[in-house]
Design a protein around this motif. Structure first.
Motif, mmCIF file in Angstrom:
data_model
loop_
_atom_site.group_PDB
_atom_site.id
_atom_site.type_symbol
_atom_site.label_atom_id
_atom_site.label_comp_id
_atom_site.label_asym_id
_atom_site.label_seq_id
_atom_site.Cartn_x
_atom_site.Cartn_y
_atom_site.Cartn_z
ATOM 1 N N ASP A 46 0.837 -1.203 0.000
ATOM 2 C CA ASP A 46 0.000 0.000 0.000
ATOM 3 C C ASP A 46 0.870 1.250 0.000
ATOM 4 O OD1 ASP A 46 -2.891 1.135 0.555
ATOM 5 O OD2 ASP A 46 -1.516 2.232 1.876
ATOM 6 N N SER A 223 1.495 5.530 15.182
ATOM 7 C CA SER A 223 2.301 6.277 14.214
ATOM 8 C C SER A 223 2.047 7.783 14.259
ATOM 9 C CB SER A 223 2.094 5.726 12.795
ATOM 10 O OG SER A 223 0.737 5.692 12.485
ATOM 11 N N SER A 273 5.742 -1.977 9.310
ATOM 12 C CA SER A 273 6.780 -2.231 10.304
ATOM 13 C C SER A 273 8.135 -2.286 9.627
ATOM 14 C CB SER A 273 6.530 -3.542 11.052
ATOM 15 O OG SER A 273 7.571 -3.721 11.995
#
Ligand SMILES: NC(=O)c1ccc[n+]([C@@H]2O[C@H](COP(=O)([O-])OP(=O)(O)OC[C@H]3O[C@@H](n4cnc5c(N)ncnc54)[C@H](OP(=O)(O)O)[C@@H]3O)[C@@H](O)[C@H]2O)c1
Length: 321
Positions: A46, A223, A273
């Motif tokens: 993505d 995040s 990650s």
């Protein structure tokens, strides 16, 4: 093993329920990270023009293909049209730039990143454009109606360069409007979703329309700690006692529980990650199931907390109100 993909409307393409998210994957490590993600088993990548790493993402993808780890058709590549390219004359050039940067000849899924048409910035001056121009205090808009942007997205399908098209950060009102003129319904909707922001009614309604839902920021504030006050001050989801208790019951990590909670709603996830072990474990969520009582316990964490909110970035745009 439970189902690992969602079949998309119109094409029947199988979109993996777990993909790899490229936001904040730094340029230096990006090629290797994407290559490793594919080697580990990720098949959906993505990306977005605005993540400023499409060249490196493409290198990682092409390295994996070249080494015979996967064929192009085994992969499901997603990228997004940035807000400064909504005008009907800018959609195709923006798409072509992403394609060229990634060194690919088609995209599996192209999304309108936000329903926010921002004044065009010439790529020769700055690429990609951001939310605001250098030195400006707020967003400068452009009069580009979404129906014209969507018509250009549909042409990408006709021209067989995008297999599927979809939207991100749209709400029910924006989708209802789009339904009144679209030739091709969006294949997917990508929105922020995690136990602090479950958007139950939105998810159920969108799925009923035959549109697949993808969750971003499955780990909630994780995040956003360095991005906004909300991310900094929210109780981390990954160490929340309820999530931790469920994780220890199944012998899984908190991250795996949060991802499993989502895919059990038939909502795809795209965790990011940079860590090899977490990269691997985030994929490993299909041979076990959360019992209803544990899903209910996690559902109790709802608090309507949105972290990717234009207002929290200091813009005068309550996009989600
Ligand atoms: N459409 C949109 O507007 C939009 C907006 C935001 C994001 N997205 C997409 O969604 C993707 C994911 O969202 P996100 O970037 O907000 O991040 P996220 O996946 O929710 O969280 C990433 C953070 O969690 C850590 N992490 C990952 N796996 C973990 C695990 N198993 N246990 C503990 N910590 C873990 C990562 O650190 P380490 O790297 O150290 O593991 C990183 O700090 C993005 O990359 C992007 O592709 C889309």
């Amino acid at each position: 093993m439970s189902k690992t993909y969602i079949e998309l409307n119109r094409t029947g393409d199988k979109m993996p329920l777990v993909g790899y998210g490229c936001w904040k994957v730094d340029n230096k490590d990006c090629e290797e990270t994407i290559y490793n993600a594919i080697k580990t088993g990720y098949r959906l990548i993505d990306g977005a023009a605005v993540y400023e790493n499409e060249v490196e993402v493409g290198r990682g993808i092409n390295k994996a293909i070249k080494e015979g780890i996967v064929k192009r058709e085994d992969l499901f590549i997603v990228t997004k049209l940035w807000n400064t390219y909504h005008h009907k004359s800018h959609v195709r050039p923006a798409f072509d730039r992403s394609l060229k940067d990634m060194g690919l000849d088609y995209i599996d899924l192209y999304l309108i990143h936000f329903p926010v048409p921002i004044k065009y910035v010439d790529p020769a001056v700055k690429y990609p454009g951001g939310w605001i121009e250098e030195g400006a205090k707020d967003i400068a808009y452009e009069r580009s109606p979404i129906h014209e942007t969507w018509a250009e997205m549909e042409k990408l399908v006709d021209d067989k360069v995008a297999r599927n098209i979809g939207v991100s950060n749209f709400n029910v009102m924006a989708l209802l409007d789009l339904f009144t003129y679209c030739r091709y319904k969006p294949a997917t909707l990508q929105v922020e979703l995690h136990p602090y922001l479950q958007q139950k009614r939105l998810v159920e309604w969108v799925q009923k329309q035959g549109i697949a839902v993808t969750a971003y920021s499955s780990f909630g504030p994780a995040s956003y700690v360095s991005l906004n006050e909300e991310g900094k001050t929210a109780k981390p989801l990954l160490t929340h006692e309820v999530v931790q208790q469920v994780a220890s019951k199944y012998g899984k990590s908190a991250g795996q529980v949060l991802l499993r909670w989502s895919v059990q709603r038939n909502v795809a996830v795209i965790p990011k990650s940079m860590n090899v072990d977490r990269l691997k474990s985030n994929l490993d969520i299909f041979d076990w199931t959360l019992e209803q009582q544990d899903v209910d316990a996690i559902n109790q964490l709802e608090m309507g907390a949105r972290f990717n909110d234009t207002v929290t970035y200091g813009f005068d745009l309550p996009l989600f109100d």
